[in-house]
Design a protein around this motif. Structure first.
Motif, PDB file in Angstrom:
ATOM      1  N   SER A   9       0.839  -1.203   0.000  1.00  0.00           N
ATOM      2  CA  SER A   9       0.000   0.000   0.000  1.00  0.00           C
ATOM      3  C   SER A   9       0.874   1.251   0.000  1.00  0.00           C
ATOM      4  O   SER A   9       2.084   1.195   0.282  1.00  0.00           O
ATOM      5  CB  SER A   9      -0.909   0.015   1.231  1.00  0.00           C
ATOM      6  OG  SER A   9      -0.123   0.186   2.409  1.00  0.00           O
ATOM      7  N   ALA A  10       0.259   2.384  -0.292  1.00  0.00           N
ATOM      8  CA  ALA A  10       0.984   3.654  -0.268  1.00  0.00           C
ATOM      9  C   ALA A  10       1.507   3.946   1.138  1.00  0.00           C
ATOM     10  O   ALA A  10       2.633   4.431   1.310  1.00  0.00           O
ATOM     11  CB  ALA A  10       0.079   4.789  -0.748  1.00  0.00           C
ATOM     12  N   GLY A  11       0.706   3.645   2.144  1.00  0.00           N
ATOM     13  CA  GLY A  11       1.141   3.854   3.523  1.00  0.00           C
ATOM     14  C   GLY A  11       2.330   2.989   3.888  1.00  0.00           C
ATOM     15  O   GLY A  11       3.263   3.438   4.572  1.00  0.00           O
ATOM     16  N   SER A  12       2.317   1.759   3.417  1.00  0.00           N
ATOM     17  CA  SER A  12       3.427   0.846   3.665  1.00  0.00           C
ATOM     18  C   SER A  12       4.697   1.344   2.971  1.00  0.00           C
ATOM     19  O   SER A  12       5.787   1.294   3.545  1.00  0.00           O
ATOM     20  CB  SER A  12       3.074  -0.556   3.168  1.00  0.00           C
ATOM     21  OG  SER A  12       4.163  -1.433   3.302  1.00  0.00           O
ATOM     22  N   SER A  14       5.471   4.462   2.271  1.00  0.00           N
ATOM     23  CA  SER A  14       5.952   5.612   3.040  1.00  0.00           C
ATOM     24  C   SER A  14       6.666   5.163   4.305  1.00  0.00           C
ATOM     25  O   SER A  14       7.726   5.693   4.659  1.00  0.00           O
ATOM     26  CB  SER A  14       4.794   6.548   3.405  1.00  0.00           C
ATOM     27  OG  SER A  14       4.253   7.131   2.253  1.00  0.00           O
ATOM     28  N   ALA A  15       6.075   4.192   4.991  1.00  0.00           N
ATOM     29  CA  ALA A  15       6.680   3.677   6.213  1.00  0.00           C
ATOM     30  C   ALA A  15       8.025   3.009   5.918  1.00  0.00           C
ATOM     31  O   ALA A  15       8.970   3.135   6.696  1.00  0.00           O
ATOM     32  CB  ALA A  15       5.738   2.688   6.891  1.00  0.00           C
ATOM     33  N   TRP A  18      10.651   5.760   5.344  1.00  0.00           N
ATOM     34  CA  TRP A  18      10.986   6.373   6.626  1.00  0.00           C
ATOM     35  C   TRP A  18      11.854   5.430   7.452  1.00  0.00           C
ATOM     36  O   TRP A  18      12.851   5.835   8.048  1.00  0.00           O
ATOM     37  CB  TRP A  18       9.696   6.724   7.374  1.00  0.00           C
ATOM     38  CG  TRP A  18       9.926   7.402   8.683  1.00  0.00           C
ATOM     39  CD1 TRP A  18      10.091   8.735   8.895  1.00  0.00           C
ATOM     40  CD2 TRP A  18      10.020   6.766   9.963  1.00  0.00           C
ATOM     41  NE1 TRP A  18      10.281   8.969  10.233  1.00  0.00           N
ATOM     42  CE2 TRP A  18      10.249   7.784  10.915  1.00  0.00           C
ATOM     43  CE3 TRP A  18       9.934   5.449  10.399  1.00  0.00           C
ATOM     44  CZ2 TRP A  18      10.385   7.517  12.272  1.00  0.00           C
ATOM     45  CZ3 TRP A  18      10.085   5.177  11.751  1.00  0.00           C
ATOM     46  CH2 TRP A  18      10.299   6.210  12.669  1.00  0.00           C
TER      47      TRP A  18
END
Length: 93
Positions: A9-12, A14-15, A18
């Motif tokens: 996912s997009a959130g994954s 980004s994480a 980071w």
């Protein structure tokens, strides 16, 4: 050791970016975990070719990385009740 969930996912993503910066800064190893519902795909979740793509920012940053595949039975709340198997794959770094 930093534990990171990966799922494409997009959130994954980004994480993961980071986490790559943090792990490189503090010299930590990352354990990336891909959880899959039994019957929804490959027999070994960590062997999914997409996993290599998902952890690429970690490997590109030279971060020691392990990819762990976990298969569970059920969906949602039921999924936490039945761990079927897990396998560990070592990345590069």
């Amino acid at each position: 050791v930093i534990l990171l969930g990966i799922d494409g996912s997009a959130g994954s993503a980004s994480a993961t970016a980071w986490t790559a910066r943090l792990a490189r800064t503090v010299g930590a190893e990352v354990v990336a975990v891909h959880v899959q519902i039994a019957g929804d795909g490959a027999e070994d979740p960590a062997a999914d070719p997409a996993c290599k793509e998902w952890v690429a920012p970690l490997l590109d940053a030279g971060v020691p990385t392990r990819v762990v595949g976990v298969r569970v039975a059920g969906h949602g709340a039921d999924a936490q009740a039945a761990l079927i198997e897990h396998r560990v794959h070592f990345g590069q770094g």
